[in-house]
Design a protein around this motif. Structure first.
Motif, PDB file in Angstrom:
ATOM      1  N   PRO A 261       0.830  -1.208   0.000  1.00  0.00           N
ATOM      2  CA  PRO A 261       0.000   0.000   0.000  1.00  0.00           C
ATOM      3  C   PRO A 261       0.864   1.257   0.000  1.00  0.00           C
ATOM      4  N   TRP A 262       0.260   2.370  -0.378  1.00  0.00           N
ATOM      5  CA  TRP A 262       1.017   3.615  -0.537  1.00  0.00           C
ATOM      6  C   TRP A 262       1.697   4.045   0.756  1.00  0.00           C
ATOM      7  N   TYR A 263       1.036   3.819   1.902  1.00  0.00           N
ATOM      8  CA  TYR A 263       1.617   4.295   3.158  1.00  0.00           C
ATOM      9  C   TYR A 263       2.864   3.509   3.553  1.00  0.00           C
ATOM     10  N   PHE A 264       2.952   2.227   3.092  1.00  0.00           N
ATOM     11  CA  PHE A 264       4.149   1.455   3.381  1.00  0.00           C
ATOM     12  C   PHE A 264       5.330   2.020   2.592  1.00  0.00           C
ATOM     13  N   SER A 265       5.064   2.415   1.348  1.00  0.00           N
ATOM     14  CA  SER A 265       6.124   3.006   0.538  1.00  0.00           C
ATOM     15  C   SER A 265       6.628   4.294   1.170  1.00  0.00           C
ATOM     16  N   VAL A 266       5.695   5.087   1.688  1.00  0.00           N
ATOM     17  CA  VAL A 266       6.085   6.340   2.351  1.00  0.00           C
ATOM     18  C   VAL A 266       6.904   6.046   3.595  1.00  0.00           C
ATOM     19  N   LEU A 267       6.467   5.041   4.376  1.00  0.00           N
ATOM     20  CA  LEU A 267       7.198   4.679   5.590  1.00  0.00           C
ATOM     21  C   LEU A 267       8.611   4.214   5.257  1.00  0.00           C
ATOM     22  N   PHE A 268       8.720   3.401   4.197  1.00  0.00           N
ATOM     23  CA  PHE A 268      10.032   2.909   3.827  1.00  0.00           C
ATOM     24  C   PHE A 268      10.942   4.053   3.404  1.00  0.00           C
ATOM     25  N   SER A 269      10.403   5.018   2.665  1.00  0.00           N
ATOM     26  CA  SER A 269      11.225   6.151   2.243  1.00  0.00           C
ATOM     27  C   SER A 269      11.676   6.982   3.439  1.00  0.00           C
ATOM     28  N   MET A 270      10.885   6.986   4.514  1.00  0.00           N
ATOM     29  CA  MET A 270      11.247   7.753   5.711  1.00  0.00           C
ATOM     30  C   MET A 270      12.357   7.071   6.507  1.00  0.00           C
ATOM     31  N   ILE A 271      12.299   5.727   6.586  1.00  0.00           N
ATOM     32  CA  ILE A 271      13.300   5.020   7.397  1.00  0.00           C
ATOM     33  C   ILE A 271      14.530   4.639   6.581  1.00  0.00           C
ATOM     34  N   SER A 272      14.420   4.766   5.250  1.00  0.00           N
ATOM     35  CA  SER A 272      15.520   4.357   4.391  1.00  0.00           C
ATOM     36  C   SER A 272      16.860   4.995   4.747  1.00  0.00           C
ATOM     37  N   PRO A 273      16.902   6.306   5.086  1.00  0.00           N
ATOM     38  CA  PRO A 273      18.201   6.908   5.424  1.00  0.00           C
ATOM     39  C   PRO A 273      18.874   6.281   6.638  1.00  0.00           C
ATOM     40  N   PHE A 274      18.091   5.582   7.478  1.00  0.00           N
ATOM     41  CA  PHE A 274      18.644   5.011   8.704  1.00  0.00           C
ATOM     42  C   PHE A 274      19.061   3.544   8.528  1.00  0.00           C
ATOM     43  N   LEU A 275      18.847   2.987   7.333  1.00  0.00           N
ATOM     44  CA  LEU A 275      19.218   1.609   7.064  1.00  0.00           C
ATOM     45  C   LEU A 275      20.573   1.568   6.376  1.00  0.00           C
TER      46      LEU A 275
END
Length: 430
Positions: A261-275
């Motif tokens: 879902p769209w909100y998962f993509s948004v969440l992933f983009s938010m946490i991506s810098p910390f991975l």
């Protein structure tokens, strides 16, 4: 058999519909382009490929384990030899104990999970061994935990990817049904039994690995997020994640999330810098409607389950590897003809066809080879909706020699789609 989009020069020799000309080679080249290389690079377990620092860490971990008075093994792999006088060889000299090459693979998994901090990896390994003994993990494969209706639905091993990794599918959308949710997760005892069943599925995946240097040493996880009741499953998912992180380190080579879902993509983009880049390289995210195209990059279509745009049905793999399918792409606004040539009189032709995303027209005709013969309509042209979950399957017995022509019309869409087909011809009996 070749897909072609050449207009028919003779009414009795090909379908009457028209399309843009395109060869089988160009279709297959388009499909191959989907397999573009990613930044992901799987870890090596071959000693010669390890840097000196990692080799030293491996030797140090072995030295720590050698101090243990009792033998230790995980997943059936002996990890140390108890401290005792070595047996004498034929010449009276002490003979070195046999070394299981799988031990290096297992130890490297724990070391990588702790960034090659030897004492942390050693502590993690001891905790894992203790958990396996307490949980009875070695015996869980033989247990009937009462979840037969969840097999092949919620979590299951099915096939392998293009590099030979076993594939584990996970789909928790069935638990949006409240009765199903209560039956499986209604109390602490039920949740504990479900967790045991989920470990059982994971152990099947580990059993399929070689756990040898240069072999297949990790699985692929495909997680379907469609209809997943994330709030209700929070406790179960957290416990599963904790169990696997602590006791199955580095067992997943790639994590593919589908129907995101769209909100998962948004969440992933938010946490991506910390991975870490290594962690991010293992993640693949596919929105709804893009599932087949994503899975085809990693898994051949004859091994992708039918519900995800593939040709593989439950039970298909019980008798060995399936017949390979041919892949091609259909561009937006394009019509493709698939021709199966050289069919003898009396022969029976059976075919399977699947198109990722569907929402196009399909039809089938049989074209006799003899001049003056009439083209036969085998399947009337019809619209196949995007919601279609089964591949097309049909059979036809030819009364005279000729060819079968399948038409796939994507002219009503602008979207390119991946597709796959295979066919079987049974020659006429004497």
């Amino acid at each position: 058999m070749s897909p072609t989009t050449t207009p028919s020069p003779a009414p009795a020799a090909a379908p009457s519909s028209k399309g843009a000309k395109r060869s089988l080679m160009s279709s297959l080249m388009d499909a191959t382009a989907l397999l573009r290389s990613a930044s992901f690079k799987e870890d090596s377990y071959v000693a010669a490929a390890l840097p000196p620092s990692e080799l030293r860490a491996l030797a140090d971990l072995k030295a720590l384990l050698a101090k243990h008075p009792d033998a230790m093994s995980i997943w059936g792999v002996p990890l140390n030899s108890p401290q005792q006088p070595p047996p004498a060889g034929a010449d009276g000299a002490a003979a070195a104990p046999p070394v299981d090459e799988r031990a290096d693979v297992v130890l490297l998994k724990f070391l990588r999970a702790r960034d090659f901090r030897v004492r942390d990896a050693h502590a993690m390994l001891l905790r894992c061994a203790a958990w396996r003994a307490e949980f009875g993990a070695d015996a869980v494969l033989d247990e009937d935990l009462g979840f037969k209706d969840l097999e092949g639905v919620v979590a299951y091993m099915h096939g392998w990817d293009r590099e030979g990794h076993p594939v584990c599918y996970n789909a928790y959308g069935v638990f949006k049904d409240r009765d199903m949710y209560e039956r499986v997760f209604g109390d602490g005892d039920r949740l504990a039994r479900f967790l045991r069943w989920r470990v059982q599925v994971m152990e099947r995946g580990v059993r399929a690995l070689s756990l040898r240097p240069g072999g297949v040493n990790a699985i692929i996880q495909v997680t379907d997020l469609k209809d997943m009741p994330k709030r209700e499953l929070r406790a179960a998912s957290n416990q599963i994640l904790s169990l696997f992180q602590d006791n199955y380190p580095e067992m997943v080579a790639r994590k593919v999330f589908i129907n995101v879902p769209w909100y998962f993509s948004v969440l992933f983009s938010m946490i991506s810098p910390f991975l870490t880049e290594r962690t991010k390289s293992k993640f693949v995210i596919a929105r709804e409607g893009n599932v087949a195209e994503t899975l085809y990059k990693f898994i051949r279509p004859e091994l992708v389950p039918v519900q995800y745009g593939g040709l593989s049905r439950a039970g298909d793999l019980e008798n060995g590897p399936p017949k390979p399918a041919s892949e091609f792409t259909i561009k937006g606004g394009e019509k493709v003809f698939l021709e199966i040539d050289g069919i003898e009189a009396g022969a029976t032709i059976t075919w399977d066809l699947v198109v990722g995303g569907w929402d196009l027209e399909y039809g089938a005709e049989y074209v006799p080879a003899a001049e003056g013969s009439y083209t036969l309509c085998v399947e009337k042209t019809r619209m196949v909706p995007a919601t279609a979950e089964e591949p097309l399957h049909n059979a036809f017995t030819a009364r005279e020699a000729g060819k079968m022509v399948l038409s796939i019309d994507n002219s009503g869409s602008r979207k390119r789609k991946v597709a796959a087909y295979r066919y079987f011809v049974r020659k006429p009996s004497a």
